[in-house]
Design an enzyme around this catalytic site. Structure first.
Site, PDB file in Angstrom:
ATOM      1  N   CYS A   1       6.341 -18.976  78.276  1.00  0.00           N
ATOM      2  CA  CYS A   1       5.048 -18.913  77.575  1.00  0.00           C
ATOM      3  C   CYS A   1       3.874 -18.683  78.529  1.00  0.00           C
ATOM      4  CB  CYS A   1       4.818 -20.176  76.771  1.00  0.00           C
ATOM      5  SG  CYS A   1       5.219 -21.709  77.650  1.00  0.00           S
TER       6      CYS A   1
ATOM      7  N   HIS B   1      -2.170 -22.725  75.392  1.00  0.00           N
ATOM      8  CA  HIS B   1      -2.173 -22.827  76.856  1.00  0.00           C
ATOM      9  C   HIS B   1      -3.433 -22.145  77.404  1.00  0.00           C
ATOM     10  CE1 HIS B   1       1.741 -24.420  76.837  1.00  0.00           C
ATOM     11  NE2 HIS B   1       2.451 -23.448  77.368  1.00  0.00           N
TER      12      HIS B   1
END
Lengths: 349, 349
Positions: free
Chosen positions: A129, A252
Site C-alpha cells: 500500500c 496513509h
C-alpha cells in the site's frame, strides 16, 4: 464478447470488503463470481450487487473454470493456492507480499508499469500500500525530470493491519479517554501481529510496521525500497524509508523528499501532476489546501500537495502524498490491474 | 549564598503548568516567587510547593526586585513586557518565538550552546519544541563527525498548541468513536489558532503547524531551519523540514535524516549518544525497543532510536527522536537555562 469468472479469496477482511465494493463498480464483464475462504468462514453469506452468496471452502478445485482470482487472505494462503489457481487456467492478482519480488511475477501499478503485465506467467503481484501511492505520485515527475533519490517517512493507518487492528485502536482510544492508565490499555496486535511485543497506538506513534529485518530496517521499509526499484525498473534509484504507524483508521500519508536528475520548479511539478493519471493535486497553502488522510477515505485517487523546493538542493523537492490504503493501496489497485489486463486482451477468452 | 526572586508569566497554560512542576524540583535557590497573568486571570490562585499563591495582574512594575522572569504567555505579551522586566534588572527566559531570531538574544539549548548565554543582553530565548529535541540528539554526532545536512519530518503532539487544542482533540476523538459524521466533528482551533480554516485532527494527520510563510513552508518549518542554524552557529548546514500534527496529546516524534562530514557506523553513533547529556538511547530492534511518544511523557530526556545507515549514502544516517514537548521542548529547557545561568554566575547577585 468476453465475460469472465471471478473468484475472491479472503472477502471478509478489511481489504476484502473493499474488494467487493470495487468489483461492484468495475467495468469488467463478470459472468460468475465466487467467494472463497478457510473452512472456518465457509458457509457464511456475503452480499454482492444485492445478491446473497455463500462463502465456499477454499480447495484447489475451487479454481476450475475461474478466469480471475483475487487473493487477499495472507501470504500463506497465496503461497499454497495461487499456483493451484494458475494450474487451472486462472490469472491471479495477489495482494500479499509473497510473490512480489519473485522473478517472472510482474509487480504492477497500472498508471506506472502496465507493460509489465505482458510478461506474466499467471501471477501478478499487487504492491505494498505505502509503495503504490508513492509510485503514482512520483512516476509522472520521473518521466519529465528523472529520479535519482527518494527519502520517505510514512504516517500509516491501522486498517492496513486488518479489521482487528482497527477495533483495537478504537478500544484503546476509548480506554484512554475514559482515563484508563497507560499500562492497562489493551495491546495485543500492533505494531505487528506476528511479533513478540505489542504497544498501544492510541495517542502514540509507533516506528515499526511489520517485523525488523536487515540493517535495522523493518520489512515494511524494505518493501518500499525493493518494490520501488522493481516497479520503476531502475535498480539505481536510491530509496530509504522510515515507516511509522499513527492513530489513523484509514488513509496513509507520506512525507516524501526526492532528488530529480533535472531541476524542476514547483509550478512545473504541479502542472505535471494536474494532468497525471490517478493523481489529484491539492496544493494551495494560501487557502490551507493540502491532502488529509480523513478526506482520502473512499477515493481511488492519490492526493498530492505541500510541493516545495528543498531549501538548499536545487534538484530537491518535498511533497505530502495521501491515499486510501484499502483502495488504491490494495483493493482498487488489484481490480484496476484486472481491468487493465482485460483491456490489453490478457484476461478472459 | 545567592538567592533569586522569580516571576512566572503565563502559569495557567499547558506549558505554564509544567513550568511550575519544573520549578518545584529545580536546584535554583528560590527566595520569592510570583505568578503574573492578564487582568482576566489575576486573582485566581495557584499551588506551588504546597502553598497557595494569588496570581497578580501583569504590569511593568511587577518586575521590581525580580531576578528571573520566565515568560510563556504568547509572543505579544513577551514583546511588551520582557523589555520592562529587563529594564528593572531581571533576566528573561522567553518561551515564545518573538525574540528568537533577534541579534543579541541567545537562543539556547543548554546541552548544545551554553556559552551563548554569556552574550545575553537580558533576554534569552527558548527555542521551538521541535527544534530543541533535534538539537539534543544531533549535537553529539556533529561534534564527532560533522553535520552537513538535515531532512526532518515531524509527528507533533497537540499540547504544543495549548490546553484548548488538547481538549478539542479529545472531544473530536470521542465524537468520532460515537459515530458523528466527519463534517459535524467540531474543529475550531487546529491546525493553527490564528488561521482561517480549521480541520479535525482526530484520526487524521495535518501537514500544517503554524501559518504558511515563504516558499510554501510553514512558520513551524522555518523555525526548525533558522533556529538550527543559530543554535549550531553554522549558517551552512542544510536543513529542510516537514512539520505534521498527529493525534497525540503529548510527545513529539521526529524522523530525521542527516548527512555527516565523516562516515559513522551505527554502533559508533549509538556509543556517542549513550554518553551524551540529555539523551536516552532506546535502540534495540531485536527487542522492539525504540522511542515512543507515550513513553516520553513526564521525562526530561530526549529519546533516540531506529538509528540506521542510509541504504545508499555512505554518510547518511536515519533516526527516530522523541521527547516530551512540554518539558524538554518548553518548560524544562527554560528552567534548565536558568539553572545553567546560575551555575555560570550569570544569574542572581
Amino acid at each position: 464478447m468476453r465475460k469472465i469468472n471471478v473468484a475472491v479469496v479472503g472477502a471478509t477482511g478489511a481489504v476484502g470488503t473493499q474488494m467487493i465494493n470495487m468489483l461492484t463498480e468495475t467495468s469488467l464483464p463478470i459472468n460468475q463470481i465466487k467467494f472463497l475462504a478457510s473452512k472456518r468462514s465457509a458457509g457464511k453469506t456475503i452480499a454482492f450487487k444485492g445478491q446473497e452468496f455463500t462463502i465456499e471452502e477454499l480447495v484447489p478445485e475451487s479454481f476450475e473454470g475461474v478466469d480471475l482470482a483475487l487473493f487477499s487472505a495472507g501470504g500463506g494462503i497465496s503461497e499454497k493456492f495461487a499456483p493451484e489457481a494458475v494450474k487451472r487456467g486462472a490469472i491471479v492478482v495477489d495482494n500479499t507480499s509473497h510473490f512480489r519480488m519473485q522473478e517472472g511475477v510482474p509487480l504492477v501499478v497500472p498508471e506506472v508499469n502496465p507493460e509489465a503485465l505482458k510478461t506474466h506467467q499467471g501471477i501478478i503481484a499487487n504492491p505494498n500500500c505505502s509503495t503504490i501511492q508513492m509510485m503514482v505520485a512520483l512516476e509522472p515527475i520521473r518521466q519529465a525530470y528523472g529520479l535519482k533519490r527518494i527519502i520517505v517517512s510514512t504516517y500509516q493507518a491501522v486498517s492496513g493491519a486488518g479489521n482487528l487492528a482497527m477495533d483495537e485502536l478504537k478500544q484503546q482510544t476509548q480506554a484512554f479517554l475514559d482515563g484508563v492508565p497507560k499500562d492497562e490499555i489493551p495491546a495485543n496486535i500492533l505494531p505487528a501481529g506476528g511479533d513478540k511485543k505489542h504497544y498501544p497506538l492510541a495517542f502514540n506513534a509507533l516506528p515499526q510496521i511489520d517485523v525488523f529485518a536487515e540493517e535495522g530496517y523493518t520489512y515494511e521499509e524494505w518493501k518500499m525500497v525493493n518494490e520501488t526499484k522493481k516497479i520503476m525498473e531502475d535498480s539505481q534509484i536510491k530509496v530509504s524509508a522510515t515507516c511509522v504507524r499513527i492513530p489513523v483508521l484509514t488513509g496513509h500519508s507520506e512525507s516524501i523528499y526526492i532528488e530529480t536528475e533535472k531541476p524542476a520548479t514547483v509550478s512545473e511539478v504541479q502542472e505535471i501532476l494536474t494532468n497525471a493519471a490517478g493523481v489529484t493535486l491539492e496544493d494551495d497553502p494560501s487557502q490551507q489546501i493540502y491532502p488529509q488522510a480523513l478526506n482520502s477515505v473512499g477515493s481511488k485517487s492519490t492526493f498530492v500537495g505541500r510541493i516545495r523546493k528543498d531549501l538548499d538542493e536545487e534538484k530537491g523537492i518535498h511533497m505530502w502524498v495521501v491515499s486510501d490504503n484499502l483502495l488504491k493501496g490494495a483493493a482498487w489497485n488489484s481490480v484496476q490491474i484486472a481491468e487493465k489486463m482485460f483491456e490489453m486482451d490478457l484476461l478472459g477468452k
